[in-house]
Design an enzyme around this catalytic site. Structure first.
Site, mmCIF file in Angstrom:
data_model
loop_
_atom_site.group_PDB
_atom_site.id
_atom_site.type_symbol
_atom_site.label_atom_id
_atom_site.label_comp_id
_atom_site.label_asym_id
_atom_site.label_seq_id
_atom_site.Cartn_x
_atom_site.Cartn_y
_atom_site.Cartn_z
ATOM 1 N N SER A 105 0.852 -1.182 0.000
ATOM 2 C CA SER A 105 0.000 0.000 0.000
ATOM 3 C C SER A 105 0.894 1.240 0.000
ATOM 4 O O SER A 105 1.802 1.354 -0.818
ATOM 5 C CB SER A 105 -0.924 -0.037 1.216
ATOM 6 O OG SER A 105 -1.723 1.113 1.297
ATOM 7 N N TYR A 119 -5.058 8.692 -5.625
ATOM 8 C CA TYR A 119 -4.128 7.674 -5.139
ATOM 9 C C TYR A 119 -4.502 7.251 -3.722
ATOM 10 O O TYR A 119 -4.470 6.066 -3.381
ATOM 11 C CB TYR A 119 -2.698 8.218 -5.173
ATOM 12 C CG TYR A 119 -1.644 7.209 -4.803
ATOM 13 C CD1 TYR A 119 -1.349 6.140 -5.635
ATOM 14 C CD2 TYR A 119 -0.930 7.337 -3.609
ATOM 15 C CE1 TYR A 119 -0.370 5.217 -5.306
ATOM 16 C CE2 TYR A 119 0.058 6.425 -3.276
ATOM 17 C CZ TYR A 119 0.334 5.372 -4.127
ATOM 18 O OH TYR A 119 1.307 4.460 -3.783
ATOM 19 N N LYS A 123 -5.438 3.371 -2.295
ATOM 20 C CA LYS A 123 -4.623 2.811 -1.213
ATOM 21 C C LYS A 123 -5.425 2.666 0.080
ATOM 22 O O LYS A 123 -5.212 1.708 0.834
ATOM 23 C CB LYS A 123 -3.369 3.667 -0.994
ATOM 24 C CG LYS A 123 -2.389 3.612 -2.154
ATOM 25 C CD LYS A 123 -1.967 2.179 -2.464
ATOM 26 C CE LYS A 123 -0.922 2.125 -3.567
ATOM 27 N NZ LYS A 123 -0.513 0.725 -3.868
#
Length: 249
Positions: A105, A119, A123
Site C-alpha cells: 500500500s 491515489y 490505497k
C-alpha cells in the site's frame, strides 16, 4: 517467480539466481496474462505460497482536476488487480491451510494530502480490503500483511510510475499544485532504502506471529502518529455531540 510488464527489467535478478527464478510477463489488468502467469507458477513450483501485490503507479490531481479515464485506470491497476490476484491464489492456499498475502500500500493509504486524492482512494481501499481479508482467513492458516511505505528511493516518482492530470486549475496552485511540484522535485531524493524495506517485509512475513499492518520508513511512522494525534483530538472535542445522537431510554 517474478513478474513484470517488461521482464527485461528483471534481468539482474535472473542472472543472480539462475534457475531458481522463473520470470513471466504480466500486466495485472489483463485477465489472460494473470491466468497464464498463475498456470506457469503452478507448473514450475507446484503451488503459490506467498503472493506479493506490488504493481501500481501514482496519479496526481486535485479532485476537480481528475480525468475519468485516468481515474478508472488507476483503480483497475492499484486496487482491482490485487483483489483479482488474491482471488486467484486463495483456493490453493485454503486447500493447504497455508500461505501469505502481501499487499504493498502506502502511507498514502492512511493519511491524505492535497492533490493525491485519487491515489489515496485506491490505497485506502487496499488497506481496508487487506484488514478485512486478514480477519476472514485468520483461521485458515493464511496470513495477510499490508505494507505502508513512506518515501523510498525507487522510480515511483519518475515519469514511468507517476502520472499527472492534464487538467490544471489555477485555484488549486497552492494546494494540489504544491503536491505536483514537491513530488517531482523529490524524485531520487527519498529517505527510504528499498533494500532495507524489502528486508523488513521478509522479516514480517517470516515472523512467528506476522503482523497485519507494517509501516516501513521513519517518515511513514511520523506521519501516521501525527494523524492519530489529530484524530484523537478532534473526536475528543466532539464527543458530546457524537454521543448525543444515540436514542435515550
Amino acid at each position: 517467480m517474478l513478474t513484470a510488464r517488461n521482464p527485461d527489467q528483471l534481468r539482474d535478478l535472473v542472472e543472480k539466481h539462475n534457475d531458481a527464478v522463473l520470470v513471466t510477463p504480466l500486466d495485472v489488468t489483463q485477465q489472460d496474462q494473470v491466468d497464464r502467469a498463475y498456470a506457469a507458477a503452478i507448473d514450475r513450483f507446484g503451488r503459490v505460497d506467498v503472493l506479493v501485490n506490488n504493481a501500481g503507479y501514482g496519479y496526481l490531481a486535485a479532485i476537480e482536476e481528475g480525468e475519468d479515464a485516468e481515474m478508472r485506470a488507476l483503480f483497475e491497476t492499484d486496487l482491482f488487480a490485487p483483489v483479482n490476484l488474491i482471488k486467484k491464489v486463495l483456493p490453493g492456499m485454503r486447500e493447504r491451510r497455508q500461505g501469505h498475502i502481501v499487499n504493498v500500500s502506502s502511507i498514502g493509504g492512511l493519511v491524505t494530502y492535497p492533490g493525491v486524492g485519487y491515489y489515496h482512494m485506491v490505497k485506502f481501499g487496499l488497506e481496508a480490503m487487506s484488514d478485512t481479508l486478514a480477519k476472514e482467513v485468520a483461521g485458515l492458516g493464511i496470513g495477510v500483511t499490508v505494507v505502508a511505505p513512506g518515501a523510498f528511493r525507487t522510480d515511483f516518482r519518475g515519469p514511468e510510475s507517476m502520472k499527472f492530470s492534464s487538467i490544471v486549475i489555477d485555484d488549486y496552485k497552492d494546494t494540489a499544485g504544491k503536491s505536483r511540484e514537491g513530488t517531482a522535485a523529490g524524485h531520487r531524493k527519498q529517505i527510504g532504502d528499498p533494500a532495507r524495506g524489502a528486508e523488513a517485509i521478509i522479516k514480517a512475513v517470516e515472523a512467528e506471529h506476522p503482523l497485519v499492518h507494517l509501516l516501513i520508513g521513519g517518515d511513514a511512522l511520523d506521519q501516521l502518529r501525527k494523524k492519530l494525534e489529530d484524530v484523537r483530538a478532534e473526536t475528543d472535542a466532539w464527543e458530546a455531540v457524537t454521543r448525543s445522537t444515540d436514542f435515550k431510554d
